[in-house]
Write a protein that holds these residues in place. Structure first.
Motif, PDB file in Angstrom:
ATOM      1  N   ARG A 287      31.368  49.363  33.109  1.00 55.57           N
ATOM      2  CA  ARG A 287      31.668  48.006  32.619  1.00 55.57           C
ATOM      3  C   ARG A 287      31.643  47.029  33.790  1.00 55.57           C
ATOM      4  NH1 ARG A 287      37.005  48.714  29.101  1.00 55.57           N
ATOM      5  NH2 ARG A 287      36.373  46.669  28.309  1.00 55.57           N
ATOM      6  N   THR A 288      30.464  46.873  34.378  1.00 58.12           N
ATOM      7  CA  THR A 288      30.338  46.037  35.581  1.00 58.12           C
ATOM      8  C   THR A 288      30.768  44.607  35.320  1.00 58.12           C
ATOM      9  OG1 THR A 288      28.414  47.404  36.135  1.00 58.12           O
ATOM     10  CG2 THR A 288      28.783  45.446  37.461  1.00 58.12           C
ATOM     11  N   GLY A 289      30.364  44.050  34.176  1.00 55.25           N
ATOM     12  CA  GLY A 289      30.696  42.666  33.860  1.00 55.25           C
ATOM     13  C   GLY A 289      32.181  42.424  33.747  1.00 55.25           C
ATOM     14  N   HIS A 290      32.912  43.372  33.142  1.00 53.86           N
ATOM     15  CA  HIS A 290      34.361  43.231  33.032  1.00 53.86           C
ATOM     16  C   HIS A 290      35.015  43.210  34.419  1.00 53.86           C
ATOM     17  CE1 HIS A 290      33.705  44.350  28.784  1.00 53.86           C
ATOM     18  NE2 HIS A 290      34.891  43.809  28.567  1.00 53.86           N
ATOM     19  N   TYR A 291      34.575  44.096  35.290  1.00 50.63           N
ATOM     20  CA  TYR A 291      35.131  44.125  36.639  1.00 50.63           C
ATOM     21  C   TYR A 291      34.792  42.838  37.396  1.00 50.63           C
ATOM     22  CZ  TYR A 291      36.541  49.022  36.313  1.00 50.63           C
ATOM     23  OH  TYR A 291      37.163  50.201  35.964  1.00 50.63           O
ATOM     24  N   LEU A 292      33.605  42.292  37.168  1.00 42.22           N
ATOM     25  CA  LEU A 292      33.214  41.046  37.827  1.00 42.22           C
ATOM     26  C   LEU A 292      34.133  39.905  37.410  1.00 42.22           C
ATOM     27  CD1 LEU A 292      31.370  39.091  39.349  1.00 42.22           C
ATOM     28  CD2 LEU A 292      29.878  39.054  37.333  1.00 42.22           C
ATOM     29  N   VAL A 293      34.333  39.746  36.110  1.00 45.22           N
ATOM     30  CA  VAL A 293      35.216  38.682  35.633  1.00 45.22           C
ATOM     31  C   VAL A 293      36.629  38.885  36.173  1.00 45.22           C
ATOM     32  CG1 VAL A 293      36.223  37.591  33.598  1.00 45.22           C
ATOM     33  CG2 VAL A 293      33.823  38.276  33.566  1.00 45.22           C
ATOM     34  N   GLY A 294      37.095  40.142  36.174  1.00 45.13           N
ATOM     35  CA  GLY A 294      38.427  40.422  36.705  1.00 45.13           C
ATOM     36  C   GLY A 294      38.554  40.088  38.177  1.00 45.13           C
ATOM     37  N   ALA A 295      37.523  40.413  38.966  1.00 44.15           N
ATOM     38  CA  ALA A 295      37.556  40.112  40.404  1.00 44.15           C
ATOM     39  C   ALA A 295      37.562  38.609  40.644  1.00 44.15           C
ATOM     40  CB  ALA A 295      36.366  40.757  41.106  1.00 44.15           C
ATOM     41  N   THR A 296      36.818  37.868  39.832  1.00 48.62           N
ATOM     42  CA  THR A 296      36.780  36.412  39.977  1.00 48.62           C
ATOM     43  C   THR A 296      38.136  35.797  39.645  1.00 48.62           C
ATOM     44  OG1 THR A 296      34.463  36.490  39.297  1.00 48.62           O
ATOM     45  CG2 THR A 296      35.520  34.344  39.321  1.00 48.62           C
ATOM     46  N   ILE A 297      38.761  36.278  38.574  1.00 51.49           N
ATOM     47  CA  ILE A 297      40.103  35.802  38.233  1.00 51.49           C
ATOM     48  C   ILE A 297      41.081  36.143  39.348  1.00 51.49           C
ATOM     49  CG2 ILE A 297      42.023  36.138  36.630  1.00 51.49           C
ATOM     50  CD1 ILE A 297      39.943  36.521  34.411  1.00 51.49           C
ATOM     51  N   ALA A 298      40.938  37.335  39.939  1.00 48.26           N
ATOM     52  CA  ALA A 298      41.816  37.734  41.040  1.00 48.26           C
ATOM     53  C   ALA A 298      41.690  36.787  42.227  1.00 48.26           C
ATOM     54  CB  ALA A 298      41.493  39.164  41.468  1.00 48.26           C
ATOM     55  N   CYS A 299      40.507  36.230  42.458  1.00 50.33           N
ATOM     56  CA  CYS A 299      40.331  35.236  43.531  1.00 50.33           C
ATOM     57  C   CYS A 299      41.247  34.043  43.301  1.00 50.33           C
ATOM     58  CB  CYS A 299      38.873  34.774  43.600  1.00 50.33           C
ATOM     59  SG  CYS A 299      37.705  36.002  44.211  1.00 50.33           S
ATOM     60  N   GLY A 300      41.280  33.560  42.053  1.00 50.65           N
ATOM     61  CA  GLY A 300      42.133  32.423  41.733  1.00 50.65           C
ATOM     62  C   GLY A 300      43.605  32.746  41.896  1.00 50.65           C
ATOM     63  N   VAL A 301      44.014  33.947  41.462  1.00 51.92           N
ATOM     64  CA  VAL A 301      45.407  34.355  41.593  1.00 51.92           C
ATOM     65  C   VAL A 301      45.805  34.438  43.068  1.00 51.92           C
ATOM     66  CG1 VAL A 301      47.033  36.235  41.167  1.00 51.92           C
ATOM     67  CG2 VAL A 301      45.389  35.579  39.391  1.00 51.92           C
TER      68      VAL A 301
END
Length: 419
Positions: A287-301
């Motif tokens: 699930r590469t796309g899910h991990y990508l979105v999660g990593a991007t959100i983690a940048c904001g956090v």
């Protein structure tokens, strides 16, 4: 997830002779680039005594870089990509030699520095685009994430070692030696790239350049995965780049001087290096796309956590290290998904659009942070930026299910075209 999956995957280095040459060439090249990141500002300030003149150099570098990147995208799909890299790096050797000669004069010419900086930016844009376009053909579609992680390691090593050596070299031997060593490093890079096999274009090359660019834009607009990757990249670049605020935050919030500023700038690189060396899992998850979105959100956090650190330096540094780690994971996944979902005959043009964005958006993000800091204060500006990254990244992920469902385990664009 096994412990072995956390170790960077070195399969591209082990299995591809061309990638080994490319890896070492990029490492040497980025080391040389790190030297000039110190030399040019130091020389310009020494000649003019003006910080405005130093900032103008950054502007002079950015605009030709954009032109070189876009031109490189067209050329990389119309000519041998190895040849394009060789021509660009060979030209850079002459540019650095000219800078060394100018620095050795009794009265160095300011216009020569600006001219050389502009020429080098064009050449960097050409070679960077050709390199990114050539990677899938060199390592194969199955190793794009591993190759991206290894390239990220070269970037972080160059960013850490190059400026440090450049500062010591300039202080000890002078600017001419700094530029001269950069010219030698670039010549070594050119020699290493010459060992790579030819990489001729695979698509039709008879259309004019304008039509070629339009074809690339049309592909991006139609492909929801690629369009989503470019959009989510903007979310990170615009809202998680408060680096321009570090001097003010160091003084007003952390009550420190240049030493604290240096720590703030170094912390993301430390996190990025750790994430890159523990990135073996990025090419194996489904699930590469899910991990990508999660990593991007983690940048904001992480950015919001930095803003909320309330003057506690160690907490701020940990937050910035987490930002560097999350951004590196996000970049590895973005780059590999972009290459995986782009046909080979369009790699140059699509890569140029992505690289142009990665060059411009961080500068806009720093400007946005500076303007917001003037309106609401630096701490609030950082927290708001982090929150905006979380919101916009989540919105892109929700609005583009194709991006969310994308995977490096799916058939590549070339596989689908062949089928």
């Amino acid at each position: 997830m096994r412990l072995g999956d956390l170790v960077v995957d070195v399969a591209p280095l082990r299995e591809s002779r061309e990638f080994r040459f490319l890896f070492v060439a990029r490492l040497v090249s980025l080391f040389g680039f790190g030297l000039t990141t110190v030399a040019i500002p130091v020389q310009v300030y020494g000649l003019t005594g003006s910080s405005i003149q130093v900032s103008l150099v950054s502007l002079v570098i950015m605009v030709p870089m954009l032109a070189g990147t876009l031109a490189g995208g067209v050329l990389a799909d119309r000519m041998d990509r190895r040849r394009l890299i060789l021509l660009a790096r060979g030209g850079a050797v002459l540019v650095f030699a000219a800078l060394a000669l100018n620095a050795s004069l009794d009265h160095a010419h300011l216009w020569a520095i600006y001219l050389c900086a502009a020429l080098n930016s064009v050449l960097n844009g050409l070679s960077a685009t050709a390199l990114m376009a050539a990677t899938p053909a060199i390592v194969g579609r199955g190793q794009l994430a591993a190759a991206g992680a290894l390239m990220a390691i070269t970037a972080e090593l160059g960013a850490i070692v190059g400026p440090s050596v450049g500062g010591a070299l300039t202080a000890g031997l002078g600017l001419a030696w700094n530029y001269g060593l950069t010219a030698v490093a670039t010549a070594i890079t050119t020699g290493l790239v010459s060992f790579i096999r030819p990489l001729p274009p695979t698509g039709e090359v008879d259309e004019n350049p304008v039509q070629s660019i339009v074809e690339g834009l049309r592909f991006v607009a139609r492909n929801r995965v690629v369009a989503g990757l470019l959009l989510i990249d903007v979310c990170v670049a615009l809202f998680t780049m408060p680096f321009a605020l570090f001097p003010e935050l160091a003084e007003r919030v952390f009550e420190g001087g240049a030493g604290v500023v240096g720590l703030l700038y170094s912390a993301p690189a430390v996190g990025a290096m750790i994430a890159a060396t523990a990135s073996g899992w990025t090419g194996r998850v489904r699930r590469t796309g899910h991990y990508l979105v999660g990593a991007t959100i983690a940048c904001g956090v992480a950015v919001a956590g930095f803003g909320l650190s309330n003057g506690v330096l160690w907490l701020a540094l940990v937050s910035l290290a987490l930002l560097g780690a999350a951004d590196t994971v996000s970049e590895i996944l973005r780059r590999s998904l972009l290459q995986h979902n782009t046909p080979d005959h369009l790699q140059g043009r699509v890569s140029s659009l992505w690289l142009a964005q990665t060059n411009i958006a961080p500068a806009l993000g720093n400007f946005e942070a500076g303007v917001l800091a003037r309106l609401v204060g630096p701490v609030t500006a950082v927290v708001v930026g982090g929150a905006l990254c979380v919101v916009t990244s989540s919105a892109v992920g929700a609005a583009m299910p194709a991006l969310r469902r994308s995977s490096l385990q799916d058939p590549s664009a070339d596989d689908l075209a062949s089928a």
